[in-house]
Design a protein around this motif. Structure first.
Motif, mmCIF file in Angstrom:
data_model
loop_
_atom_site.group_PDB
_atom_site.id
_atom_site.type_symbol
_atom_site.label_atom_id
_atom_site.label_comp_id
_atom_site.label_asym_id
_atom_site.label_seq_id
_atom_site.Cartn_x
_atom_site.Cartn_y
_atom_site.Cartn_z
ATOM 1 N N LEU A 1 0.827 -1.196 0.000
ATOM 2 C CA LEU A 1 0.000 0.000 0.000
ATOM 3 C C LEU A 1 0.867 1.254 0.000
ATOM 4 C CD1 LEU A 1 -2.767 -1.026 2.526
ATOM 5 C CD2 LEU A 1 -2.618 -1.432 0.080
ATOM 6 N N GLY A 2 0.472 2.223 -0.809
ATOM 7 C CA GLY A 2 1.212 3.466 -0.902
ATOM 8 C C GLY A 2 2.265 3.488 -1.987
ATOM 9 N N ARG A 3 2.525 2.332 -2.598
ATOM 10 C CA ARG A 3 3.517 2.281 -3.683
ATOM 11 C C ARG A 3 2.992 3.007 -4.901
ATOM 12 N NH1 ARG A 3 7.453 -2.116 -4.151
ATOM 13 N NH2 ARG A 3 8.337 -0.733 -5.700
ATOM 14 N N ARG A 4 3.898 3.579 -5.648
ATOM 15 C CA ARG A 4 3.536 4.192 -6.922
ATOM 16 C C ARG A 4 3.446 3.099 -7.976
ATOM 17 N NH1 ARG A 4 7.874 9.007 -6.448
ATOM 18 N NH2 ARG A 4 6.794 10.166 -4.816
ATOM 19 N N VAL A 5 2.452 3.223 -8.827
ATOM 20 C CA VAL A 5 2.246 2.234 -9.886
ATOM 21 C C VAL A 5 2.022 2.932 -11.221
ATOM 22 C CG1 VAL A 5 1.317 0.464 -8.336
ATOM 23 C CG2 VAL A 5 -0.240 2.077 -9.403
ATOM 24 N N ALA A 6 2.294 2.209 -12.282
ATOM 25 C CA ALA A 6 2.009 2.687 -13.636
ATOM 26 C C ALA A 6 0.799 1.923 -14.143
ATOM 27 C CB ALA A 6 3.200 2.452 -14.553
ATOM 28 N N VAL A 7 -0.163 2.669 -14.700
ATOM 29 C CA VAL A 7 -1.412 2.069 -15.174
ATOM 30 C C VAL A 7 -1.595 2.397 -16.653
ATOM 31 C CG1 VAL A 7 -3.916 1.946 -14.841
ATOM 32 C CG2 VAL A 7 -2.427 2.407 -12.886
ATOM 33 N N VAL A 8 -1.844 1.371 -17.443
ATOM 34 C CA VAL A 8 -2.147 1.562 -18.861
ATOM 35 C C VAL A 8 -3.652 1.516 -19.037
ATOM 36 C CG1 VAL A 8 -2.025 0.521 -21.148
ATOM 37 C CG2 VAL A 8 -0.012 0.592 -19.741
ATOM 38 N N PHE A 9 -4.191 2.515 -19.738
ATOM 39 C CA PHE A 9 -5.610 2.558 -20.089
ATOM 40 C C PHE A 9 -5.736 2.270 -21.580
ATOM 41 C CE2 PHE A 9 -5.524 4.921 -16.204
ATOM 42 C CZ PHE A 9 -6.743 4.648 -15.608
ATOM 43 N N PHE A 10 -6.328 1.144 -21.916
ATOM 44 C CA PHE A 10 -6.550 0.814 -23.317
ATOM 45 C C PHE A 10 -7.711 1.623 -23.878
ATOM 46 C CE2 PHE A 10 -4.395 -2.926 -21.610
ATOM 47 C CZ PHE A 10 -3.315 -2.979 -22.473
ATOM 48 N N ASP A 11 -8.673 1.933 -23.007
ATOM 49 C CA ASP A 11 -9.810 2.785 -23.359
ATOM 50 C C ASP A 11 -9.945 3.795 -22.225
ATOM 51 O OD1 ASP A 11 -12.230 4.023 -23.852
ATOM 52 O OD2 ASP A 11 -13.367 2.174 -24.067
ATOM 53 N N GLU A 12 -9.649 5.051 -22.488
ATOM 54 C CA GLU A 12 -9.633 6.072 -21.440
ATOM 55 C C GLU A 12 -10.997 6.328 -20.823
ATOM 56 O OE1 GLU A 12 -7.397 9.588 -22.272
ATOM 57 O OE2 GLU A 12 -6.130 8.495 -23.673
ATOM 58 N N HIS A 13 -12.056 5.868 -21.438
ATOM 59 C CA HIS A 13 -13.407 6.089 -20.932
ATOM 60 C C HIS A 13 -13.956 4.872 -20.186
ATOM 61 C CE1 HIS A 13 -13.392 9.795 -23.156
ATOM 62 N NE2 HIS A 13 -13.051 9.129 -24.244
ATOM 63 N N ASN A 14 -13.153 3.812 -20.086
ATOM 64 C CA ASN A 14 -13.593 2.586 -19.436
ATOM 65 C C ASN A 14 -12.470 2.074 -18.538
ATOM 66 O OD1 ASN A 14 -14.597 0.144 -18.653
ATOM 67 N ND2 ASN A 14 -14.855 -0.684 -20.707
ATOM 68 N N ALA A 15 -12.582 2.315 -17.228
ATOM 69 C CA ALA A 15 -11.530 1.907 -16.295
ATOM 70 C C ALA A 15 -11.362 0.395 -16.226
ATOM 71 C CB ALA A 15 -11.837 2.456 -14.908
ATOM 72 N N ARG A 16 -12.364 -0.356 -16.621
ATOM 73 C CA ARG A 16 -12.251 -1.822 -16.631
ATOM 74 C C ARG A 16 -11.259 -2.310 -17.684
ATOM 75 N NH1 ARG A 16 -13.848 -3.268 -11.903
ATOM 76 N NH2 ARG A 16 -15.956 -2.662 -11.408
ATOM 77 N N GLU A 17 -10.864 -1.436 -18.588
ATOM 78 C CA GLU A 17 -9.888 -1.759 -19.629
ATOM 79 C C GLU A 17 -8.480 -1.321 -19.221
ATOM 80 O OE1 GLU A 17 -10.322 -3.359 -22.630
ATOM 81 O OE2 GLU A 17 -12.332 -3.825 -21.909
ATOM 82 N N ALA A 18 -8.260 -1.064 -17.926
ATOM 83 C CA ALA A 18 -6.954 -0.632 -17.442
ATOM 84 C C ALA A 18 -6.200 -1.789 -16.798
ATOM 85 C CB ALA A 18 -7.128 0.488 -16.417
ATOM 86 N N VAL A 19 -4.860 -1.685 -16.804
ATOM 87 C CA VAL A 19 -4.010 -2.709 -16.202
ATOM 88 C C VAL A 19 -2.846 -2.026 -15.487
ATOM 89 C CG1 VAL A 19 -2.504 -4.706 -16.639
ATOM 90 C CG2 VAL A 19 -4.531 -4.341 -18.054
ATOM 91 N N VAL A 20 -2.596 -2.444 -14.238
ATOM 92 C CA VAL A 20 -1.392 -1.998 -13.529
ATOM 93 C C VAL A 20 -0.236 -2.811 -14.106
ATOM 94 C CG1 VAL A 20 -0.190 -1.916 -11.308
ATOM 95 C CG2 VAL A 20 -2.643 -1.427 -11.417
ATOM 96 N N ILE A 21 0.752 -2.121 -14.669
ATOM 97 C CA ILE A 21 1.832 -2.831 -15.354
ATOM 98 C C ILE A 21 3.175 -2.766 -14.626
ATOM 99 C CG2 ILE A 21 0.793 -2.640 -17.632
ATOM 100 C CD1 ILE A 21 2.884 -0.361 -18.135
ATOM 101 N N ALA A 22 3.312 -1.858 -13.640
ATOM 102 C CA ALA A 22 4.591 -1.719 -12.947
ATOM 103 C C ALA A 22 4.397 -1.046 -11.609
ATOM 104 C CB ALA A 22 5.559 -0.896 -13.801
ATOM 105 N N VAL A 23 5.345 -1.331 -10.690
ATOM 106 C CA VAL A 23 5.464 -0.588 -9.437
ATOM 107 C C VAL A 23 6.831 0.074 -9.460
ATOM 108 C CG1 VAL A 23 3.936 -2.079 -8.097
ATOM 109 C CG2 VAL A 23 6.348 -2.580 -8.196
ATOM 110 N N TYR A 24 6.936 1.246 -8.820
ATOM 111 C CA TYR A 24 8.217 1.940 -8.798
ATOM 112 C C TYR A 24 8.321 2.790 -7.550
ATOM 113 C CZ TYR A 24 5.653 6.010 -10.567
ATOM 114 O OH TYR A 24 4.770 7.032 -10.720
ATOM 115 N N THR A 25 9.531 3.245 -7.264
ATOM 116 C CA THR A 25 9.764 4.093 -6.096
ATOM 117 C C THR A 25 10.229 5.461 -6.525
ATOM 118 O OG1 THR A 25 11.993 3.234 -5.884
ATOM 119 C CG2 THR A 25 10.306 2.211 -4.539
#
Length: 70
Positions: A46-70
């Motif tokens: 919890l609190g980690r920064r993550v990168a999220v890819v949105f395949f469809d910017e109008h539908n959050a169900r089409e998003a995927v967390v692809i990385a964590v970083y500091t």
């Protein structure tokens, strides 16, 4: 398709989904976002920064967390 920064608010290791708060959004959380299985569960603190890819910017169900970083 777009890439956005977010902060991890919760992680469900059973179905590998997360709740995230997008950078710059102080009140809106996105729930049930799919997390890449390439990310070990131990990295989803919890609190980690993550990168999220949105395949469809109008539908959050089409998003995927692809990385964590500091």
């Amino acid at each position: 398709m777009s890439l956005r920064k977010a902060v991890l608010k919760s992680f469900n290791s059973g179905d590998y989904t997360a709740t995230v708060q997008l950078a710059g959004s102080h009140k809106v959380y996105l729930e049930g976002i799919t997390v890449s299985r390439d990310i070990p569960a131990v990295e989803m603190a919890l609190g980690r920064r993550v990168a999220v890819v949105f395949f469809d910017e109008h539908n959050a169900r089409e998003a995927v967390v692809i990385a964590v970083y500091t």
